[in-house]
Design a protein around this motif. Sequence first.
Motif, short mmCIF file in Angstrom:
data_model
loop_
_atom_site.label_atom_id
_atom_site.label_comp_id
_atom_site.label_asym_id
_atom_site.label_seq_id
_atom_site.Cartn_x
_atom_site.Cartn_y
_atom_site.Cartn_z
N ALA A 132 -42.25 -67.96 -19.32
CA ALA A 132 -41.60 -68.45 -20.53
C ALA A 132 -41.25 -69.92 -20.35
CB ALA A 132 -40.33 -67.64 -20.82
N ARG A 133 -41.46 -70.69 -21.40
CA ARG A 133 -41.11 -72.10 -21.34
C ARG A 133 -39.59 -72.29 -21.46
NH1 ARG A 133 -46.03 -73.98 -21.28
NH2 ARG A 133 -47.64 -73.03 -22.60
N HIS A 134 -38.93 -71.30 -22.07
CA HIS A 134 -37.47 -71.37 -22.20
C HIS A 134 -36.89 -69.97 -22.12
CE1 HIS A 134 -33.52 -72.62 -23.48
NE2 HIS A 134 -33.54 -71.78 -24.50
N VAL A 165 -47.97 -66.03 -21.60
CA VAL A 165 -47.14 -67.23 -21.68
C VAL A 165 -46.40 -67.20 -23.02
CG1 VAL A 165 -47.08 -69.75 -21.68
CG2 VAL A 165 -48.72 -68.54 -20.22
N LEU A 166 -45.07 -67.27 -22.95
CA LEU A 166 -44.21 -67.21 -24.13
C LEU A 166 -43.44 -68.51 -24.28
CD1 LEU A 166 -42.76 -63.66 -23.39
CD2 LEU A 166 -44.64 -64.19 -24.95
N ASP A 167 -43.09 -68.86 -25.51
CA ASP A 167 -42.29 -70.05 -25.74
C ASP A 167 -40.83 -69.81 -25.36
OD1 ASP A 167 -44.32 -71.75 -26.58
OD2 ASP A 167 -44.19 -71.06 -28.65
N THR A 168 -40.26 -68.72 -25.90
CA THR A 168 -38.84 -68.42 -25.67
C THR A 168 -38.65 -66.93 -25.46
OG1 THR A 168 -38.16 -70.27 -27.07
CG2 THR A 168 -36.50 -68.60 -26.58
N ASP A 218 -47.33 -74.46 -16.26
CA ASP A 218 -48.58 -73.69 -16.38
C ASP A 218 -49.47 -73.88 -15.16
OD1 ASP A 218 -47.55 -74.71 -19.04
OD2 ASP A 218 -48.89 -73.11 -19.73
N PRO A 242 -36.00 -77.04 -19.46
CA PRO A 242 -37.44 -77.16 -19.77
C PRO A 242 -38.16 -78.00 -18.72
CG PRO A 242 -36.11 -77.51 -21.74
CD PRO A 242 -35.15 -77.45 -20.59
#
Length: 252
Positions: A45-47, A19-22, A172, A63
């Motif tokens: 990825a969240r973004h 799991v990545l933020d960007t 998630d 998002p």
Amino acid sequence: MSTKDNAHSHWPEGYGRVVLDTVDSTMAEAARRVDDITKPTWIMARHQTAARGRRARPWIAPPGNLNATLIFNPGCTAAEAARRSFLAANALYQALAIYVPAEKLSLKWPNDVLLSGGKVAGILLESSGQGPFIDWLAIGIGVNLQHAPEVVDASFAPTSLMQAGGWEVEPDDFLATLADAYATQEDKLRHFGFQRIRDDWLANAARLGEVITARTGREDVTGIFDSIDEDGNLVLITGTGPRAISAADVFF
């Protein structure tokens, strides 16, 4: 909107998760990590800053929506790997049906999921390999969970799970539901073959038995949506007989 408890779902055994933020895109990240992958791995990825869909079309992912790619070596030919789009579609149908009434969902050939007639999810496949068997397969999945992006000139207007009255779910949690459903599809393929996957997909196909148009880039083919064949091709009954179409955009 209420939030549905995700306790029913568990992370499937034998699958990894990152799991990545960007990231630019989860598909690009999957390709960069391929040499380090030792088991089927989901990358979320969240973004995303440069997400894309089929034919290099941009994929807009606000998002709160799901951006994920499954990367693995399926140990098969490129043609066999391409059939995984139907496994992914079946898994998406099963996952979404937990959060919204199943009768609102349908599967649009070749790689979209519709919710109340709007596009709620898309699937993108990429693979690499020089021999008879591919080295890796990436299955990219985008799902409009909380937001329906504004897309100009879309043949099917985007919608979202929440917009269509579904339960609120975090990316998630939805990924866990989807990963579990996809693992089940792989088990079905292994034990029963593609015929079972095909039958399950057709049971939820949009406009089966109705007149649709397939735009191939060279021509528009209009006919009755009869089936998909053993290779996953769209089969239309036209005025000149059955036509099997391997790649096209579908309109109805």
